[in-house]
Design a protein around this motif. Structure first.
Motif, PDB file in Angstrom:
ATOM      1  N   UNK A  29      13.159   2.732  10.066  1.00 19.85           N
ATOM      2  CA  UNK A  29      13.958   2.949   8.861  1.00 19.85           C
ATOM      3  C   UNK A  29      13.164   3.730   7.831  1.00 19.85           C
ATOM      4  N   UNK A  30      13.870   4.332   6.887  1.00 24.89           N
ATOM      5  CA  UNK A  30      13.244   5.014   5.766  1.00 24.89           C
ATOM      6  C   UNK A  30      13.213   4.071   4.562  1.00 24.89           C
ATOM      7  N   UNK A  31      12.240   4.258   3.702  1.00 25.35           N
ATOM      8  CA  UNK A  31      12.103   3.360   2.546  1.00 25.35           C
ATOM      9  C   UNK A  31      11.209   4.015   1.512  1.00 25.35           C
ATOM     10  N   UNK A  32      11.125   3.408   0.341  1.00 19.53           N
ATOM     11  CA  UNK A  32      10.214   3.887  -0.695  1.00 19.53           C
ATOM     12  C   UNK A  32       9.499   2.706  -1.324  1.00 19.53           C
ATOM     13  N   UNK A  33       8.279   2.968  -1.803  1.00 17.24           N
ATOM     14  CA  UNK A  33       7.429   1.905  -2.319  1.00 17.24           C
ATOM     15  C   UNK A  33       6.667   2.403  -3.544  1.00 17.24           C
ATOM     16  N   UNK A  34       6.504   1.544  -4.522  1.00 19.12           N
ATOM     17  CA  UNK A  34       5.614   1.803  -5.645  1.00 19.12           C
ATOM     18  C   UNK A  34       4.286   1.139  -5.304  1.00 19.12           C
ATOM     19  N   UNK A  35       3.221   1.928  -5.175  1.00 15.78           N
ATOM     20  CA  UNK A  35       1.943   1.392  -4.714  1.00 15.78           C
ATOM     21  C   UNK A  35       0.820   1.801  -5.652  1.00 15.78           C
ATOM     22  N   UNK A  36      -0.244   1.007  -5.631  1.00 11.70           N
ATOM     23  CA  UNK A  36      -1.474   1.374  -6.302  1.00 11.70           C
ATOM     24  C   UNK A  36      -2.255   2.313  -5.410  1.00 11.70           C
ATOM     25  N   UNK A  37      -2.905   3.327  -5.985  1.00 11.25           N
ATOM     26  CA  UNK A  37      -3.611   4.347  -5.221  1.00 11.25           C
ATOM     27  C   UNK A  37      -4.721   3.735  -4.374  1.00 11.25           C
ATOM     28  N   UNK A  38      -5.195   4.502  -3.398  1.00 11.33           N
ATOM     29  CA  UNK A  38      -6.227   4.045  -2.468  1.00 11.33           C
ATOM     30  C   UNK A  38      -7.484   3.600  -3.206  1.00 11.33           C
ATOM     31  N   UNK A  39      -8.056   2.498  -2.734  1.00 11.80           N
ATOM     32  CA  UNK A  39      -9.324   2.049  -3.290  1.00 11.80           C
ATOM     33  C   UNK A  39     -10.468   2.634  -2.463  1.00 11.80           C
ATOM     34  N   UNK A  40     -11.703   2.136  -2.667  1.00 11.19           N
ATOM     35  CA  UNK A  40     -12.870   2.698  -2.000  1.00 11.19           C
ATOM     36  C   UNK A  40     -12.908   2.388  -0.508  1.00 11.19           C
ATOM     37  N   UNK A  41     -11.958   1.595  -0.018  1.00 15.84           N
ATOM     38  CA  UNK A  41     -11.837   1.329   1.406  1.00 15.84           C
ATOM     39  C   UNK A  41     -10.603   1.998   2.004  1.00 15.84           C
ATOM     40  N   UNK A  42      -9.952   2.836   1.219  1.00 14.53           N
ATOM     41  CA  UNK A  42      -8.781   3.550   1.700  1.00 14.53           C
ATOM     42  C   UNK A  42      -7.507   2.730   1.708  1.00 14.53           C
ATOM     43  N   UNK A  43      -7.514   1.582   1.048  1.00 16.04           N
ATOM     44  CA  UNK A  43      -6.355   0.691   1.069  1.00 16.04           C
ATOM     45  C   UNK A  43      -5.519   0.827  -0.198  1.00 16.04           C
ATOM     46  N   UNK A  44      -4.212   0.834  -0.023  1.00 14.76           N
ATOM     47  CA  UNK A  44      -3.283   0.816  -1.142  1.00 14.76           C
ATOM     48  C   UNK A  44      -2.838  -0.623  -1.374  1.00 14.76           C
ATOM     49  N   UNK A  45      -2.165  -0.887  -2.485  1.00 18.07           N
ATOM     50  CA  UNK A  45      -1.611  -2.210  -2.727  1.00 18.07           C
ATOM     51  C   UNK A  45      -0.310  -2.052  -3.492  1.00 18.07           C
ATOM     52  N   UNK A  46       0.496  -3.093  -3.473  1.00 20.44           N
ATOM     53  CA  UNK A  46       1.755  -3.097  -4.222  1.00 20.44           C
ATOM     54  C   UNK A  46       1.509  -3.865  -5.515  1.00 20.44           C
ATOM     55  N   UNK A  47       1.547  -3.202  -6.670  1.00 16.82           N
ATOM     56  CA  UNK A  47       1.251  -3.877  -7.932  1.00 16.82           C
ATOM     57  C   UNK A  47       2.228  -5.008  -8.206  1.00 16.82           C
ATOM     58  N   UNK A  48       1.736  -6.036  -8.859  1.00 15.46           N
ATOM     59  CA  UNK A  48       2.587  -7.158  -9.229  1.00 15.46           C
ATOM     60  C   UNK A  48       3.655  -6.689 -10.207  1.00 15.46           C
ATOM     61  N   UNK A  49       4.899  -7.084  -9.935  1.00 16.72           N
ATOM     62  CA  UNK A  49       6.000  -6.718 -10.820  1.00 16.72           C
ATOM     63  C   UNK A  49       6.388  -5.258 -10.733  1.00 16.72           C
ATOM     64  N   UNK A  50       6.104  -4.626  -9.557  1.00 15.98           N
ATOM     65  CA  UNK A  50       6.432  -3.208  -9.426  1.00 15.98           C
ATOM     66  C   UNK A  50       7.918  -2.968  -9.242  1.00 15.98           C
TER      67      UNK A  50
END
Length: 257
Positions: A222-243
């Protein structure tokens, strides 16, 4: 001298064929990687077949607009993905304008990157195909404006052969070039990244960068969209609380974790 039975001969041939494949893999130093690279975020991994970005496949990333800011965000998103693979990363390009400290902040250390600079995009695509066919790499990244169907098929087949992840970063110089992003390709997934206001801080300052990441196409997904926090120093994104909520293509809103 007694002859082997047909069953015994067939089993021997299978064993020999298997041994030859193992020897060939050892001699070339290539062990075909299988499976997926998960983001580690249930909301995103759930919409991707296999629970992540497939190895042995080509994936596309582009900025949400024709400007350099969104284009840079797409490149950093791709760098974060490449950073979480194992092995060297080959990055093919025509413009030597990558800011290495930014890639390092996205988890991709300069010591892991092999840059291949070319004068023409056709050479970038050819370099990507050679690198993908070589095997034993974490990922192969190529910066291109256009990705013709024939070229994307060749890259997809080369990636499937060795299990290496291929990443095409679409970078535009003008709005008319961005229109090419709607043309069909053989890529397994297609992503669009746009810059959002940074995360709010309890004190004055600039918070972590945020992106709107849109999964525009996913083969068998499926297609989708996400509001995410940019990559950290390990290349990982995150979904901000209350996004807030994110939408799938059916228009149904599903809450982000």
């Amino acid at each position: 001298m007694s002859k082997d039975s047909p069953t015994t001969s067939a089993a021997r041939e299978l064993a020999i064929a298997d041994l030859r494949e193992r020897i060939a893999a050892l001699e070339s130093g290539v062990a075909k990687r299988k499976g997926c690279l998960p983001f580690g975020l249930p909301d995103i991994d759930a919409v991707l077949p296999g629970g992540g970005l497939a190895y042995g496949a080509l994936h596309e990333f582009a900025g949400g607009g024709s400007g350099t800011v969104d284009g840079a965000a797409a490149a950093l998103f791709a760098a974060g993905v490449a950073a979480r693979t194992k092995g060297k990363v080959v990055w093919c390009l025509t413009r030597p304008d990558l800011f290495m400290p930014a890639l390092a902040q996205a988890g991709l250390h300069p010591d892991r990157v092999i840059f291949v600079e070319s004068d023409r995009e056709e050479d970038v695509l050819a370099s990507m195909e050679v690198a993908l066919g070589y095997g034993g790499l974490g990922a192969v990244v190529g910066e291109v404006v256009r990705l013709p169907m024939v070229s994307s098929r060749r890259l997809q087949l080369a990636a499937e052969k060795t299990g290496t992840m291929g990443i095409a970063v679409r970078r535009w110089r003008r709005q008319t070039e961005a229109n090419d992003f709607g043309q069909p390709t053989a890529s397994t997934t297609r992503w669009r990244v746009s810059v959002l206001p940074s995360e709010a801080l309890p004190v004055p300052g600039v918070g972590r960068a945020r992106w709107l990441v849109e999964l525009m196409r996913s083969r068998a997904g499926a297609c989708a969209e996400f509001c995410v926090g940019a990559c950290d120093e390990q290349g990982r994104i995150h979904i901000p609380f209350g996004s807030g909520d994110r939408q799938d293509t059916s228009g149904r809103s599903r809450h982000s974790a």
